[in-house]
Design a protein around this motif. Structure first.
Motif, PDB file in Angstrom:
ATOM      1  N   SER A 269       0.816  -1.207  -0.102  1.00 52.19           N
ATOM      2  CA  SER A 269       0.124  -0.015   0.004  1.00 52.19           C
ATOM      3  C   SER A 269       0.744   1.334   0.050  1.00 52.19           C
ATOM      4  O   SER A 269       0.549   2.327  -0.278  1.00 52.19           O
ATOM      5  CB  SER A 269      -0.855  -0.072   1.101  1.00 52.19           C
ATOM      6  OG  SER A 269       0.086  -0.057   2.337  1.00 52.19           O
ATOM      7  N   ARG A 272       0.972   3.136  -3.106  1.00 50.26           N
ATOM      8  CA  ARG A 272      -0.536   3.713  -3.844  1.00 50.26           C
ATOM      9  C   ARG A 272      -0.892   5.055  -3.533  1.00 50.26           C
ATOM     10  O   ARG A 272      -1.656   5.389  -2.895  1.00 50.26           O
ATOM     11  CB  ARG A 272      -1.531   2.625  -3.086  1.00 50.26           C
ATOM     12  CG  ARG A 272      -1.462   1.212  -3.694  1.00 50.26           C
ATOM     13  CD  ARG A 272      -2.043   1.075  -5.171  1.00 50.26           C
ATOM     14  NE  ARG A 272      -1.753  -0.195  -5.680  1.00 50.26           N
ATOM     15  CZ  ARG A 272      -2.734  -0.731  -6.770  1.00 50.26           C
ATOM     16  NH1 ARG A 272      -3.579  -0.397  -7.092  1.00 50.26           N
ATOM     17  NH2 ARG A 272      -2.353  -2.175  -6.850  1.00 50.26           N
ATOM     18  N   LYS A 274      -2.146   8.781  -4.596  1.00 52.89           N
ATOM     19  CA  LYS A 274      -3.164   9.295  -5.404  1.00 52.89           C
ATOM     20  C   LYS A 274      -2.974   9.433  -6.889  1.00 52.89           C
ATOM     21  O   LYS A 274      -3.800   8.967  -7.488  1.00 52.89           O
ATOM     22  CB  LYS A 274      -3.578  10.660  -4.842  1.00 52.89           C
ATOM     23  CG  LYS A 274      -4.717  11.017  -5.469  1.00 52.89           C
ATOM     24  CD  LYS A 274      -5.368  12.465  -4.805  1.00 52.89           C
ATOM     25  CE  LYS A 274      -6.800  12.721  -5.521  1.00 52.89           C
ATOM     26  NZ  LYS A 274      -7.078  14.190  -5.733  1.00 52.89           N
ATOM     27  N   THR A 277      -2.733   5.822  -8.578  1.00 50.23           N
ATOM     28  CA  THR A 277      -4.147   5.355  -8.614  1.00 50.23           C
ATOM     29  C   THR A 277      -4.812   5.861  -9.811  1.00 50.23           C
ATOM     30  O   THR A 277      -5.411   5.191 -10.564  1.00 50.23           O
ATOM     31  CB  THR A 277      -4.979   5.602  -7.568  1.00 50.23           C
ATOM     32  OG1 THR A 277      -4.233   5.426  -6.217  1.00 50.23           O
ATOM     33  CG2 THR A 277      -6.242   4.882  -7.434  1.00 50.23           C
ATOM     34  N   THR A 278      -4.561   7.113  -9.972  1.00 50.87           N
ATOM     35  CA  THR A 278      -5.197   7.946 -11.236  1.00 50.87           C
ATOM     36  C   THR A 278      -4.602   7.267 -12.616  1.00 50.87           C
ATOM     37  O   THR A 278      -5.369   6.774 -13.273  1.00 50.87           O
ATOM     38  CB  THR A 278      -4.704   9.440 -11.261  1.00 50.87           C
ATOM     39  OG1 THR A 278      -5.236   9.801  -9.937  1.00 50.87           O
ATOM     40  CG2 THR A 278      -5.549  10.122 -12.373  1.00 50.87           C
ATOM     41  N   ARG A 281      -6.099   3.909 -13.049  1.00 53.25           N
ATOM     42  CA  ARG A 281      -7.668   3.828 -13.324  1.00 53.25           C
ATOM     43  C   ARG A 281      -7.727   4.437 -14.870  1.00 53.25           C
ATOM     44  O   ARG A 281      -8.529   3.695 -15.832  1.00 53.25           O
ATOM     45  CB  ARG A 281      -8.467   5.247 -12.773  1.00 53.25           C
ATOM     46  CG  ARG A 281      -8.547   4.715 -11.358  1.00 53.25           C
ATOM     47  CD  ARG A 281     -10.052   5.357 -11.183  1.00 53.25           C
ATOM     48  NE  ARG A 281     -10.242   5.273  -9.631  1.00 53.25           N
ATOM     49  CZ  ARG A 281     -10.173   6.121  -8.646  1.00 53.25           C
ATOM     50  NH1 ARG A 281      -9.656   7.352  -8.988  1.00 53.25           N
ATOM     51  NH2 ARG A 281     -10.120   5.749  -7.310  1.00 53.25           N
TER      52      ARG A 281
END
Lengths: 315, 285
Positions: A269, A272, A274, A277-278, A281
């Motif tokens: 973690s 990970r 922000k 993560t973008t 995605r």
């Protein structure tokens, strides 16, 4: 304290602005901006820092780009920049040069600031005599020096920060595919015991300033991550179909697919962020934000990783 | 009489002054580039630049006598062929277009015809010519080489067995057709043609030929559209591509470019100016 040295290109500025807006970085990170040209993004970025009562260093005599010409040509802009620089949250940065004995006191007067509130950037050891004369009694706010032993010896315990060339820039993006995974930096572990107040580098951008640029053959995504010893490493994810400059969206997908596989594999973690993560995605939805945004996200990821390391080392 | 003398004297002075700004070759290369147009579009162009532009016809003359560089050749094609033989209202010109491993020097496109011109100035070698020509036939059926007189014979010998046309930029600075090109459709490549297009352009073609754009993820669109494009008959696919490229014409050029001195036209055309910028440019000339 980490001082990322950024050239004030559009996406680098937006990276900083969003990190502040989202409250992701704190006082542990003090960005140094060398503005390459005047832009409304430059102003809004500085304003975001001021509104959030967060400090940054803004260089007023940049060595690269057109910033000073832009100011010369448009007096209203000059006035605006001057106003902004009055804020206590904006620290004035200044490149030492052979005319500094005359120039620096003059600039300090124009911008209404004391010599000891300025961050001095050194790059030539022959200008030390001038520095000694200007700062015979007080130290400047910061001495930002290159990673050379002559500078380090001279400035240890003198409010100093060392700039390292942590990111090994390759001429072509395709060249990163042979490297895959490299050591990046361990400065955050040792700068305090070495007698420095902070450490600095050019993030994942590299120290060389390149104006403009055109579509690359390969898309490369650079992800910083800590190893088990808390050293920082950088991993390069490079597209495969690199014969010509077409289809950047498809190449972005190839590169991020490798990133997703890796991130799932190491499954910690701690990486990970922000921004990461973008990126993941975008890959999952098959969307393409543009290569500028991809770079912005890589910078944001790096700064968030360093912020986390500095927070946990204090805890 | 006195009046006549004064005028004569003024003209003489101007010529002398013009001669005084003789330029080094690398400076000529720099002056005859888009940077000059960018400089002229600033709210206050530098005095140095304005002075140089005032004598641009003399600088161009110097170039025509002893240094015909690539700009000179391209500007010649633009004035003589694109504007002279054809017309800006029907014809579009492109340069430095990546095709496979090469870069096409000049492409002329109108609804009836399209062709590639490779330029070999007196300063160029012919080393890569054969490979370049091979690449250009992947996108066009007509290929020409525009050469200096000194390069004519070597090029003629090299290309004797081919369909390539040969044009010569004569010492008198005219373009003379030495051998007509012959159409060759046999080497056209869907991939090279498709890669000339921007996203909206290939989407236009796919929409027209297959009624709709496939609904796929953004990152797959290029590949999926390409798979559809490959099914179009090759000659037709070439015509569709050049029809799209021809739409890149900038209508504003037609209105204004005649007011631009001949020697500057190619760099102005490359700058793709809008009305406001044309007005500003003409004001500063």
């Amino acid at each position: 304290m980490y001082l990322p040295f950024l050239r004030g290109k559009q996406n680098e500025l937006i990276a900083l602005r969003e990190l502040i807006d989202d409250g992701i970085i704190t006082e542990n990170i003090l960005p140094i901006i060398e503005p390459v040209k005047y832009s409304s993004t430059l102003v809004s970025t500085i304003e975001t820092f001021v509104e959030n009562r967060r400090r940054l260093v803004m260089i007023i005599n940049p060595k690269v780009g057109n910033f000073l010409n832009d100011l010369d040509e448009q007096p209203e802009i000059f006035k605006r920049i001057k106003e902004i620089l009055q804020s206590p949250y904006v620290i004035i940065g200044y490149h030492m040069n052979k005319t500094s004995l005359m120039e620096l006191p003059e600039l300090a007067h124009i911008f209404n600031v004391n010599l000891e509130d300025i961050a001095i950037i050194h790059d030539d050891i022959t200008h030390l005599a001038i520095y000694d004369e200007l700062y015979s009694t007080d130290l400047p706010f910061l001495n930002i020096v290159p990673s050379e032993s002559s500078f380090k010896r001279r400035f240890v315990n003198q409010n100093a920060v060392v700039i390292n060339k942590s990111f090994k820039k390759q001429t072509r993006n395709v060249d990163y595919s042979n490297l895959e995974d490299e050591f990046f930096s361990d400065e955050h572990r040792y700068y305090e015991s070495d007698g420095f107040v902070g450490f600095s580098d050019y993030s994942i951008v590299g120290d060389e300033f390149i104006e403009g640029g055109f579509g690359a053959l390969a898309v490369a995504i650079h992800i910083i991550y800590p190893d088990t010893e808390y050293n920082l490493r950088v991993r390069h994810f490079v597209s495969d179909s690199n014969e010509d400059r077409t289809d950047p969206a498809g190449k972005f997908y190839e590169a991020t697919s490798k990133l997703v596989a890796w991130a799932n594999d190491i499954n910690t973690s701690s990486i990970r962020t922000k921004a990461l993560t973008t990126l993941i995605r975008h890959n999952e939805a098959g969307t393409f934000p543009g290569l500028g945004i991809a770079k912005k996200l890589c910078i944001m990821h790096h700064l968030e990783i360093v912020e986390d390391l500095l927070v946990s080392s204090k805890a | 009489m006195r009046c006549f003398r004064l005028k004569y004297y003024q003209e003489l002075c101007q010529i002398e002054k013009g001669k005084g700004i003789r330029m080094e070759r690398n400076k000529l290369n720099k002056f005859f580039s888009r940077k000059t147009i960018e400089g002229l579009l600033k709210s206050t162009p530098s005095n140095e630049l304005l002075e140089e532009v005032k004598y641009s016809n003399i600088l161009y003359e110097q170039m025509s006598n002893n240094y015909r560089n690539e700009y000179y050749y391209k500007n010649m094609i633009f004035n003589k062929l694109v504007m002279g033989k054809y017309s800006l209202s029907t014809t579009f010109a492109m340069s430095e277009v990546p095709v496979n491993k090469s870069k096409a020097d000049f492409i002329v496109i109108n609804s009836k015809k399209d062709f590639v011109i490779e330029i070999k100035t007196e300063l160029d070698t012919l080393d890569k010519l054969i490979y370049q020509i091979e690449d250009y036939y992947k996108i066009s059926s007509l290929v020409y080489v525009l050469v200096s007189e000194s390069n004519f014979y070597p090029v003629f010998r090299m290309l004797r067995e081919t369909n390539v046309g040969i044009l010569v930029l004569t010492k008198k600075n005219t373009i003379s057709l030495k051998r007509e090109a012959v159409n060759d459709y046999s080497k056209l490549s869907h991939e090279s043609l498709f890669k000339l297009l921007r996203k909206n352009e290939y989407e236009n073609i796919i929409k027209r030929e297959f009624r709709e754009i496939p609904k796929v993820m953004v990152v797959e669109k290029f590949q999926v559209c390409f798979q559809f494009f490959k099914t179009i008959e090759i000659k037709k696919s070439k015509n569709l591509v050049f029809e799209q490229l021809n739409r890149r014409r900038n209508e504003i050029d037609i209105e204004y470019i005649n007011q631009v001195p001949q020697e500057l036209r190619w760099m102005v055309y490359l700058s793709r100016l809008n009305r406001e910028k044309y007005e500003r440019l003409l004001n500063n000339l």
